[in-house]
Design a protein around this motif. Structure first.
Motif, short mmCIF file in Angstrom:
data_model
loop_
_atom_site.label_atom_id
_atom_site.label_comp_id
_atom_site.label_asym_id
_atom_site.label_seq_id
_atom_site.Cartn_x
_atom_site.Cartn_y
_atom_site.Cartn_z
N HIS A 1 0.72 -1.23 0.00
CA HIS A 1 -0.09 0.10 -0.02
C HIS A 1 0.88 1.12 0.09
O HIS A 1 2.11 1.14 0.92
N VAL A 2 0.68 2.31 -0.85
CA VAL A 2 1.17 3.44 -0.84
C VAL A 2 0.28 4.51 -0.91
O VAL A 2 -0.78 4.46 -1.60
N GLY A 3 0.66 5.60 -0.06
CA GLY A 3 -0.01 6.78 0.13
C GLY A 3 0.29 7.83 -0.34
O GLY A 3 1.55 8.26 -0.05
N GLU A 4 -0.33 8.77 -1.05
CA GLU A 4 -0.22 10.28 -1.54
C GLU A 4 -1.00 11.13 -1.12
O GLU A 4 -2.26 10.69 -0.97
N ASN A 5 -0.65 12.41 -0.78
CA ASN A 5 -1.78 13.24 -0.56
C ASN A 5 -1.97 14.44 -1.91
O ASN A 5 -2.75 15.15 -1.73
N ARG A 6 -1.43 14.04 -2.98
CA ARG A 6 -1.76 14.81 -4.05
C ARG A 6 -1.94 13.99 -5.46
O ARG A 6 -1.05 13.12 -5.70
N VAL A 7 -3.24 14.14 -6.24
CA VAL A 7 -3.41 13.25 -7.13
C VAL A 7 -2.27 13.27 -8.17
O VAL A 7 -1.74 12.15 -8.84
N GLN A 8 -1.80 14.48 -8.67
CA GLN A 8 -0.82 14.54 -9.76
C GLN A 8 0.39 13.92 -9.28
O GLN A 8 0.93 13.42 -10.09
N ASP A 9 0.82 14.01 -8.02
CA ASP A 9 2.03 13.42 -7.30
C ASP A 9 1.97 11.95 -7.76
O ASP A 9 2.91 11.32 -7.87
N ALA A 10 0.89 11.36 -7.19
CA ALA A 10 0.64 9.87 -7.20
C ALA A 10 0.62 9.44 -8.66
O ALA A 10 1.31 8.43 -9.18
N ALA A 11 0.18 10.13 -9.69
CA ALA A 11 -0.01 9.89 -10.97
C ALA A 11 1.38 9.78 -11.62
O ALA A 11 1.71 8.89 -12.14
N ALA A 12 2.16 10.96 -11.28
CA ALA A 12 3.73 10.90 -11.65
C ALA A 12 4.36 9.61 -11.24
O ALA A 12 5.12 8.89 -11.88
#
Length: 163
Positions: free
Chosen positions: A32-43
């Protein structure tokens, strides 16, 4: 008294370089990986490529309703549901895809303006929305409220690891 096999960690990679995430994935322990910004996760998903197949990506930060469709393309879970309006928006977007999505409700416990979440005095909005027998949030068809997966009070441990 909790079985360690029941515990799943979310590796929060916000502000980490994609190379650091690849190194972390090399351990074989991250699911499981967590990100707080959509664009950062997409990249990061793009940078990780097929090495990230099987990962569940979690949205951790405040999600603006106008980014909900893009978020559903990137994330497999939303751990920061902070309004019924967002729940309705996500549910509508999910209905178009035929998917369901696990969600956690975020409650704001500090006075800091930089933090988001449902205000404690407004939590009646969600507490009145008791889950259906199948776990879906009342008023939605596609959001699975993970209330049964939360540990008992006093069993939550936050771990911050710098990578």
């Amino acid at each position: 008294g909790r079985d360690p096999a029941e515990v799943e960690l979310v590796a929060v990679t916000k502000k980490a370089r994609p190379e650091a995430l690849l190194e972390l994935l090399g351990s074989g322990r991250v699911k499981h990986v967590g990100e707080n910004r959509v664009q950062d996760a997409a990249a990061k998903r793009k940078a990780v490529g097929s090495r990230g197949s099987g990962l569940v990506w979690h949205m951790l930060g405040h999600l603006q309703r106008n980014k909900s469709r893009q978020a559903l393309e990137v994330f497999g879970a939303v751990d920061s549901l902070d309004s019924l309006a967002l729940a309705a928006k996500l549910d509508g977007e999910l209905a178009d895809t035929g998917r369901t999505m696990p969600v956690l409700v975020q409650v704001k416990l500090t006075e800091r303006e930089t933090q988001s979440g449902l205000e404690p005095e407004n939590q009646i909005d969600f507490s009145a929305q008791k889950p259906h027998g199948d776990g879906t949030l009342i008023g939605t068809q596609n959001l699975i409220l993970l209330v049964n997966k939360l540990p008992a009070a006093g069993q939550v441990v936050a771990v911050e690891v710098e990578i």
